[in-house]
Design an enzyme around this catalytic site. Structure first.
Site, mmCIF file in Angstrom:
data_model
loop_
_atom_site.group_PDB
_atom_site.id
_atom_site.type_symbol
_atom_site.label_atom_id
_atom_site.label_comp_id
_atom_site.label_asym_id
_atom_site.label_seq_id
_atom_site.Cartn_x
_atom_site.Cartn_y
_atom_site.Cartn_z
ATOM 1 N N PRO A 66 -2.073 -12.080 10.683
ATOM 2 C CA PRO A 66 -2.382 -11.875 12.107
ATOM 3 C C PRO A 66 -2.608 -10.393 12.387
ATOM 4 C CG PRO A 66 -0.036 -12.310 11.764
ATOM 5 C CD PRO A 66 -0.712 -12.528 10.442
ATOM 6 N N ASN B 149 0.844 -1.199 0.000
ATOM 7 C CA ASN B 149 0.000 0.000 0.000
ATOM 8 C C ASN B 149 0.873 1.240 0.000
ATOM 9 O OD1 ASN B 149 0.487 0.882 2.865
ATOM 10 N ND2 ASN B 149 -0.314 -1.176 3.215
ATOM 11 N N LYS C 7 8.790 -16.240 -11.284
ATOM 12 C CA LYS C 7 7.928 -15.130 -11.692
ATOM 13 C C LYS C 7 6.693 -15.671 -12.424
ATOM 14 C CE LYS C 7 7.989 -11.089 -14.572
ATOM 15 N NZ LYS C 7 8.471 -10.684 -15.866
HETATM 16 O O1 PMT Z 1 2.721 6.222 6.452
HETATM 17 P P1 PMT Z 1 2.074 7.525 6.000
HETATM 18 O O2 PMT Z 1 2.218 7.761 4.511
HETATM 19 O O3 PMT Z 1 2.517 8.688 6.835
HETATM 20 O O4 PMT Z 1 0.488 7.354 6.238
HETATM 21 C C1 PMT Z 1 -0.019 7.286 7.530
HETATM 22 C C2 PMT Z 1 -1.176 6.276 7.650
HETATM 23 C C3 PMT Z 1 -2.376 6.768 6.858
HETATM 24 C C4 PMT Z 1 -0.742 4.897 7.144
HETATM 25 C C5 PMT Z 1 -1.495 6.174 9.195
HETATM 26 O O5 PMT Z 1 -1.898 7.451 9.656
HETATM 27 C C6 PMT Z 1 -2.568 5.152 9.480
HETATM 28 O O6 PMT Z 1 -3.761 5.404 9.384
HETATM 29 N N1 PMT Z 1 -2.150 3.907 9.859
HETATM 30 C C7 PMT Z 1 -3.033 2.769 10.062
HETATM 31 C C8 PMT Z 1 -3.359 2.163 8.728
HETATM 32 C C9 PMT Z 1 -4.214 0.919 8.853
HETATM 33 O O7 PMT Z 1 -3.795 -0.149 8.521
HETATM 34 O O8 PMT Z 1 -5.378 1.114 9.383
HETATM 35 P P2 PMT Z 1 -6.463 -0.064 9.645
HETATM 36 O O9 PMT Z 1 -7.703 0.686 9.941
HETATM 37 O O10 PMT Z 1 -6.465 -1.029 8.514
HETATM 38 O O11 PMT Z 1 -5.898 -0.804 10.934
HETATM 39 C C10 PMT Z 1 -6.272 -0.449 12.264
HETATM 40 C C11 PMT Z 1 -5.115 -0.670 13.218
HETATM 41 O O12 PMT Z 1 -4.788 -2.063 13.289
HETATM 42 C C12 PMT Z 1 -3.829 0.049 12.852
HETATM 43 O O13 PMT Z 1 -3.242 0.497 14.060
HETATM 44 C C13 PMT Z 1 -2.969 -1.039 12.219
HETATM 45 O O14 PMT Z 1 -1.573 -0.807 12.436
HETATM 46 C C14 PMT Z 1 -3.431 -2.269 12.993
HETATM 47 N N2 PMT Z 1 -3.342 -3.534 12.249
HETATM 48 C C15 PMT Z 1 -4.084 -3.732 11.127
HETATM 49 C C16 PMT Z 1 -4.024 -4.954 10.475
HETATM 50 C C17 PMT Z 1 -3.174 -5.961 11.001
HETATM 51 N N3 PMT Z 1 -3.087 -7.132 10.414
HETATM 52 N N4 PMT Z 1 -2.449 -5.734 12.102
HETATM 53 C C18 PMT Z 1 -2.516 -4.537 12.736
HETATM 54 O O15 PMT Z 1 -1.842 -4.320 13.753
#
Ligand code: PMT
Length: 401
Positions: free
Chosen positions: A302, A207, A286
């Site tokens: 996870p 991403n 590939k």
């Molecule tokens: O890196 P930048 O370009 O500065 O951009 C910043 C950002 C937009 C990436 C950042 O501000 C942000 O929003 N990060 C979280 C992105 C995300 O994955 O959000 P989510 O809503 O999908 O996940 C929720 C939370 O669970 C997050 O804290 C994520 O780290 C965590 N997570 C998600 C999936 C996973 N498998 N494990 C996790 O720990």
């Protein structure tokens, strides 16, 4: 905020934001600093030396080759006098001069002749701020230890909207003052950036996360006195001072490193955009075009945040929520479902959240809500860290037994 006894040389250059500098001088003085002012020729088109002389209480210098001024505090003495050189507003012109070492006028000469910390508060039109030449010059300066203060995002004098606005005087003073060591003695693990989930030897699922938000959080925690392990996905950023960085690629690797580092940690901030899914299997070679649609079987990764939140004794856990709609509902849902103490929610989409200098954050706790507005990621990170410190203190300091 204290700048007690700090000697600050304020360099004002030719941008409309120069009109904010009398207030900036006042705010710096209120914080305890002694301020002297140098103006570029361009700055004099926006504000008079007399105004800044009146507020600073010192003669304002404008020219390098001024025999009368040099007979008083000469430019080399001025360069030695300063603990900090703050250039605000900093135009693209002065940024370029500093990056390339031009001693073209009094201010750029002083910047070369000083051993003081240099801070620049850029102010320019958003397209200029985005120009590759300006970005490259800023990268060069930051890599040499120059501190970038802002810019902020918002309405611009040219009628446009976006990043490039000089930060408000209070925000600049806060940046110079740094943070109180409110988290001294505590250990944090922070995740940042994307994860890359390999498909075959040359392709991956990923991403657009640049890591900026997570690196800013790690930096702000370190500034607040915490010991910080930063578990970073594949990003091109330099490690913030005082932070221990551990590079990983996939979500599984991130979980493994986070789990090991959480053994001694008191808090966790999950800023990484962790891939929710990974290809079930990794092709040895590939994958070739076959003329037919290709189906990839994905399996769930996870959840690192939820895994950390289940640890006992429970660390203080902060998650991020990247949402394109229903921000509050989604954030509150994640707070509950993942067992976090706080969720910092940002709207994401085209040119929002991911891979930008600025962000817009709202923080949700079980009983409280903070709207941090739209600011540079470094400033938002500091505000988030202040909230974390306050909440941990309310919970009995959060120090693991
Ligand atoms: O890196 P930048 O370009 O500065 O951009 C910043 C950002 C937009 C990436 C950042 O501000 C942000 O929003 N990060 C979280 C992105 C995300 O994955 O959000 P989510 O809503 O999908 O996940 C929720 C939370 O669970 C997050 O804290 C994520 O780290 C965590 N997570 C998600 C999936 C996973 N498998 N494990 C996790 O720990």
């Amino acid at each position: 905020m204290t700048l007690n006894g700090r000697k600050i040389l304020l360099g004002v250059t030719g941008g409309i934001a120069a009109y904010k500098t009398p207030e900036l001088v006042r705010r710096l003085q209120e914080a305890g600093a002694e301020v002297r002012v140098v103006m570029s020729a361009g700055a004099e088109a926006f504000i008079t030396p007399l105004t800044l002389q009146a507020v600073s209480g010192h003669r304002v210098r404008t020219h390098l080759l001024d025999p009368e001024a040099e007979a008083g505090m000469g430019h080399i003495e001025l360069a030695r006098w300063a603990d900090d050189v703050l250039i605000a507003p900093a135009t693209a012109q002065v940024i370029a001069r500093l990056a390339h070492g031009f001693a073209a006028d009094l201010l750029s000469t002083l910047a070369l002749a000083t051993e003081a910390r240099i801070w620049i508060a850029p102010a320019m039109n958003r397209v200029m701020w985005d120009a590759e030449a300006v970005r490259e010059n800023c990268r060069m300066l930051v890599s040499r230890g120059v501190k970038l203060v802002g810019p902020g995002v918002g309405d611009q004098a040219c009628g446009e909207q976006g990043p490039g606005r000089m930060l408000d005087p209070d925000e600049i003073v806060a940046e110079l003052g740094g943070s109180e060591p409110v988290l001294a003695g505590l250990r944090f693990v922070v995740t940042a950036g994307p994860t890359h989930e390999p498909i075959d030897p040359v392709r991956f699922l990923g991403n657009r996360s640049s890591g900026r938000m997570g690196f800013a959080v790690a930096e702000a925690l370190a500034e607040a006195g915490a010991r910080v392990d930063l578990v970073a996905g594949p990003v091109k950023l330099s490690t913030p001072p005082g932070v221990q960085r551990l590079d990983v690629t996939t979500a599984s690797e991130m979980l493994e490193v986070v789990t090991a580092r959480m053994e001694n940690a008191d808090g966790f901030v999950g800023v990484a955009a962790v891939a929710d899914y990974r290809p079930e299997s990794l092709a040895d070679d590939k994958i070739k075009k076959s003329g037919q649609p290709l189906t990839l079987q994905l399996v769930e990764n996870p959840d690192i945040l939820a895994t950390v939140a289940r640890r006992r004794p429970k660390p203080f856990v902060v998650g991020f929520a990247a949402e394109t709609r229903d921000l509050e509902r989604a954030a509150r849902g994640k707070l509950e479902a993942k067992g976090a103490d706080l969720i910092a929610a940002n709207r994401v989409g085209h040119d929002r959240g991911f891979d930008t200098e600025d962000n817009t954050l709202e923080v949700f706790g079980a009983e409280r809500h903070w709207n941090l507005g739209s600011r540079a990621k470094r400033i938002l990170a500091r505000e988030l860290v202040a909230i974390i410190a306050e909440q941990m203190q309310q919970d009995g300091n959060g120090k693991k037994q």
